[in-house]
Structure formats: structure tokens, C-alpha cells
Scaffold this motif. Structure first.
Motif, short mmCIF file in Angstrom:
data_model
loop_
_atom_site.label_atom_id
_atom_site.label_comp_id
_atom_site.label_asym_id
_atom_site.label_seq_id
_atom_site.Cartn_x
_atom_site.Cartn_y
_atom_site.Cartn_z
N ASN A 280 0.85 -1.20 0.00
CA ASN A 280 0.00 0.00 0.00
C ASN A 280 0.88 1.24 0.00
O ASN A 280 1.02 1.94 1.02
N THR A 281 1.47 1.53 -1.13
CA THR A 281 2.40 2.66 -1.23
C THR A 281 2.00 3.67 -2.30
O THR A 281 2.61 4.74 -2.39
N ALA A 282 1.00 3.36 -3.11
CA ALA A 282 0.61 4.26 -4.20
C ALA A 282 -0.33 5.34 -3.70
O ALA A 282 -1.23 5.11 -2.89
N GLY A 283 -0.12 6.56 -4.19
CA GLY A 283 -1.04 7.66 -3.93
C GLY A 283 -1.06 8.20 -2.53
O GLY A 283 -2.03 8.84 -2.12
N ILE A 284 0.01 7.97 -1.76
CA ILE A 284 0.04 8.50 -0.38
C ILE A 284 1.20 9.48 -0.18
O ILE A 284 1.61 9.74 0.94
N GLN A 292 12.13 6.64 -1.76
CA GLN A 292 12.31 5.81 -2.95
C GLN A 292 11.64 4.45 -2.78
O GLN A 292 11.67 3.84 -1.71
N LEU A 293 11.04 3.98 -3.89
CA LEU A 293 10.43 2.66 -3.94
C LEU A 293 11.22 1.78 -4.89
O LEU A 293 11.90 2.28 -5.80
N ASP A 294 11.12 0.45 -4.71
CA ASP A 294 11.76 -0.45 -5.66
C ASP A 294 10.80 -0.71 -6.82
O ASP A 294 9.71 -0.13 -6.89
N ASP A 295 11.19 -1.59 -7.73
CA ASP A 295 10.38 -1.81 -8.93
C ASP A 295 9.08 -2.55 -8.63
O ASP A 295 8.21 -2.66 -9.50
N ARG A 296 8.90 -3.04 -7.41
CA ARG A 296 7.64 -3.67 -7.01
C ARG A 296 6.78 -2.76 -6.16
O ARG A 296 5.76 -3.18 -5.61
N GLY A 297 7.20 -1.50 -6.04
CA GLY A 297 6.43 -0.54 -5.27
C GLY A 297 6.66 -0.61 -3.78
O GLY A 297 5.91 0.00 -3.00
N GLN A 298 7.70 -1.32 -3.36
CA GLN A 298 7.99 -1.44 -1.93
C GLN A 298 8.98 -0.35 -1.50
O GLN A 298 9.84 0.06 -2.28
#
Length: 468
Positions: A280-284, A292-298
Motif C-alpha cells: 500500500n504505497t501508491a497515492g500517499i 524511494q520505492l523499488d520496482d515492485r512498489g515497496q
């Protein structure tokens, strides 16, 4: 990663009230910080409300049914020979959801008792010091702090061709909508979540088909343990379709139709799609805050849970470090201790004990046998079946083993696996040995109760002493 704060953080805001968030809040409050937790659904997050607590409560019911069904082997008789026990799923699910809500309320009361402020609403970072909170009524307020902790967790991954409808096609969050035991549950995904639900519903009396894209169930776990579990599944009437990839799931109105990539189809009454989780990292507002996020959104974090943004830490499933409630809690505690200047050691994943709540349970800690086989560690491995254990015989335990791994030459315990009833409890002495770098002789020479399943742990350790 950013350096440690150059001051003792006293005002801390936490986005997410799951294990990573609420455990961090408790530590921060104990160290004298002014703490605010922002949570959108309820304290405990998904772990308490829709994941760990309800699923393991369901599994506990299934475990009782499994043991009662096998009770005749112990001389216990029931009046109804055909169906000695059955599950009222409406009652089961009502109980587990009520228990989850009660646990959530207990966590909130505990936090508020130590002075933690709780705000329910959707949170978004405005920068690395500010969280904007939107309540259910649309009102908006901001929470400012010297340091932030992000602990937003994860949600079930959904497939475009197998979209859940909450009626016949479910994610692990929706399956508690069921009011009757499914006639035939198709489970897509043979990882931990898929295997646990397949085992639970098999125990509740449901016909289960488990679809695995890999060559065995639990592809990331100990191979010997996976073989035992798959054998048990098949012996209990479950159909396991290995090397089979589901292309789509359709609600037919009367049931579900699963189409596999090779054209085969499987029909059932309901389907659970358990194919991983999305952080749950998108749009916050993470990117805007410099996280920074990795390529999996983590979220990228280091050993003490720091992100790439100054004053911001992260913990739990949103980091992808190890999707376990215990790890999330440890990450949160480490993060707060570090930013508050308290003594702290970086997270060591090779000391993490984990458990898969199937029947039988599978627990593990430390170095795996595959680590040794592939040359990442030099070790000796002993596997001891529970068939020779006196207590196991008394309990009519038909499957399971204890496996201990020691470092070659030194004899230090570096890993272990337990497969059997209550493996989640039995792994603890091996986990202590791993974390405290005990010698196999320390396990071997410690008294165990006779008869007990733990006797097999000391026996395996004695065999490693001879093996050295």
C-alpha cells in the motif's frame, strides 16, 4: 540511506496502525515521545482485522475438526458414524470477525492508555514532516512531527482475468463473507496463504482443489516439509494440480469456472485467489516526500528501517522485507529505538522464526537446507522423523519431523525446521539457539520432559554431536 536524526525525536507520527505501527507507537511512548497514529480502518490493520487474526482463528476451528475426525484412532466414538462433526460457517465467521474487532479495540485502548493519539482516516504525506488526514466525513487535518514512520501494509494482489466479486470469487480479505461451507473450493496459489486456506477448508469438510503454477506446494519453503504437506493434502482427499497456471476465473452464477493456461478447465462452487500481495504505497505522497520505492512498489529501507528521506522510517509489508506480523513489529520497534537514540541492533532476517499454519504446521528459522546445498553456508543437517517419538505415537501423529542445521566445524546451531502439531511453539527452542549462537550440545544436554515432542529436538541435536 539517511543518517540518524541529530536530535532526540520527541514528536512522532505513524501512518498505519498494523503491527509495525502500533508496536512502534508503544515503544515511542515508553521512551517519552509525543505519538500520533493515523489508521484508516482500525487499530491492528489488516493483520488483525482481515488477515492474521481471522485466518488463524478459522484455522483453529478447522484444526479442532481435523483432530475430532481422527479421534476414532484414539478410541473415541461418536453417535453419528457418518458425520461426527460439521462446521457452521456462519457462526465460525461471526466469531472470528468479532474476535478481530475485539483485538483491534484492545490495541486502541492500550495505545490511548499510554498517551498515544489515534486518528482514523486516510493519510497522505505532504512532506517528510507532515501527514494530511482525511476523515470519513470529509474533514481534513494535518499532523506535523519531527519524524515519520510509514507502516501501511499490503493488500491482496488481484488478477484482471480473475477479479474478485465477494460472492463466489474471493481474496483472502473477502472469504469471510461465506455463510456456508463451500461444496468445492478452488484455491489459486500454493504459497503460504493459499496452502493455509486450502488446509483449513479441507479440515472444515470442503472439497478442495489447489492450483499451483510450480512443481510443488510451498515452493519457497523447506522441500522435505513441502513433500510431507502435499502427501497429507492428497491423503485427505485434496486435489493438487501442480505445474498448472490459472488463466481466468468466471462466476457462472451457479459456481465458478477456472480455465488453465493449457486449456483445461476446473469447475467448483467458489474460488479463492491467493497470488501474493501489493504494498500500500501508491497515492500517499511517498515520492513527493523523497521516499524511494523499488520496482515492485515497496519502500526501500536499511537494517534499522530508515528510508531514503530524512526523518522518515518504514516498517512492515510495505517494505517487502519479510511479510510477517512479527517482522513488521520488530521493524517498527527498531525504527523508533534508532530515531530516539535508544540502543538497537539491525534486523537480522536469519534469526526470524516463521510458521505456516497448515495441518500439520511447518515452522522454520535461520539457515535452510537449500542454503547449505547451494554452498551459501557450510553446515551439517540432521532430520529426525516424529514417527519414533513416544508422545507423537500417543497422539497418533502420523507425519512430521525435526530438522536441525549446525555450522560445519563449530557445531553452532544455525537453522532448523519443525513439521508437526503446534510447530509454531516447538520452533522456539531452536530459534533461541540460532539467535544466541548456541552449540548443538547446549540443546542436546538440556533436559526435556518425557514424553514430549521437544524430546526429538534434543535427540536431533545429540545426533549432530555424533555427526561432527
Amino acid at each position: 540511506m539517511t543518517s540518524q536524526l541529530d536530535f532526540t525525536a520527541r514528536k512522532i507520527a505513524i501512518l498505519g496502525g498494523g503491527p509495525g505501527g502500533y508496536e512502534a507507537a508503544l515503544v515511542a511512548a515508553s521512551l517519552g515521545a509525543d505519538v500520533t497514529v493515523v489508521e484508516r480502518q482500525g487499530l491492528g490493520g489488516s493483520a488483525v482485522l482481515t488477515d492474521v487474526v481471522p485466518s488463524k482463528t478459522l484455522i483453529a476451528t478447522a484444526d479442532v475438526m481435523t483432530r475430532l475426525t481422527a479421534a476414532r484412532n484414539l478410541g473415541v466414538e461418536f453417535g453419528d458414524v457418518e458425520s461426527p462433526v460439521y462446521a457452521d460457517l456462519k457462526v465460525v465467521n461471526h466469531r472470528l470477525l468479532a474476535l478481530a474487532k475485539e483485538q483491534s479495540n484492545d490495541i486502541r485502548r492500550t495505545l490511548e492508555r499510554v498517551g498515544v493519539k489515534v486518528k482514523i482516516g486516510d493519510g497522505r504525506l505532504l512532506d517528510n514532516h507532515t501527514i494530511e488526514v482525511t476523515a470519513a466525513d470529509g474533514s481534513v487535518e494535518t499532523v506535523e512531527a519531527e519524524a515519520l514512520l510509514i507502516a501501511t501494509g499490503a493488500n491482496p494482489r488481484e488478477l484482471e482475468t480473475s477479479m474478485p466479486d465477494g460472492e463466489r470469487i474471493f481474496t483472502w480479505k473477502q472469504i469471510y463473507n461465506l455463510t456456508e461451507v463451500p461444496e468445492h473450493l478452488i484455491v489459486i496459489g500454493s504459497g503460504v496463504t493459499g496452502a493455509e486456506f486450502a488446509s483449513a477448508y479441507n479440515g472444515l469438510g470442503t472439497k478442495v482443489t489447489l492450483i499451483s503454477s510450480r512443481d510443488r506446494v510451498l515452493p519457497g519453503e523447506d522441500a522435505d516439509a513441502a513433500v510431507v504437506l502435499e502427501d497429507v493434502f492428497q491423503a485427505r482427499g485434496m486435489t493438487v494440480l501442480n505445474r498448472s497456471r490459472a488463466d481466468s476465473v468466471k462466476n457462472t452464477g451457479q459456481g465458478v469456472l477456472v480455465t488453465l493456461s493449457d486449456g483445461r478447465t476446473v469447475e467448483g462452487s467458489h474460488c479463492l485467489v491467493a497470488v501474493g500481495a501489493i504494498p500500500n504505497t501508491a497515492g500517499i505522497g511517498l515520492e513527493e516526500a523523497g521516499i524511494q520505492l523499488d520496482d515492485r512498489g515497496q519502500i526501500k529501507v536499511d537494517g534499522v528501517s530508515r528510508t531514503t528521506a530524512p526523518n522518515v522510517y518504514a516498517a512492515g509489508d510495505c517494505t517487502g522485507v519479510f511479510n510477517l506480523a512479527s517482522v513488521a513489529a520488530m521493524q517498527g520497534r527498531i525504527a523508533v529505538a534508532h530515531l530516539m537514540g535508544d540502543g538497537v541492533k539491525p534486523l537480522k532476517l536469519k534469526q526470524v522464526a516463521s510458521n505456516i499454519f497448515t495441518s500439520p504446521e511447518i515452522a522454520s528459522v535461520g539457515v535452510s537446507e537449500s542454503d547449505v546445498a547451494e554452498g551459501r553456508y557450510q553446515g551439517d543437517v540432521i532430520k529426525l522423523s516424529l514417527h519414533t517419538n513416544a508422545r507423537a505415537k500417543m497422539m497418533d501423529v502420523q507425519e512430521g519431523f525435526v530438522k536441525i542445521i549446525s555450522r560445519k566445524g563449530s557445531g553452532t546451531v544455525i537453522g532448523g525446521v519443525v513439521v508437526g502439531p503446534r510447530a509454531s511453539e516447538l520452533i522456539f527452542p531452536i530459534a533461541i539457539a540460532v539467535s544466541q549462537k548456541l552449540h548443538v550440545d547446549d540443546l542436546a544436554n538440556t533436559f526435556t520432559v518425557y514424553p514430549s515432542l521437544t524430546g526429538s529436538i534434543s535427540e536431533a541435536a545429540r545426533r549432530l554431536h555424533v555427526h561432527m
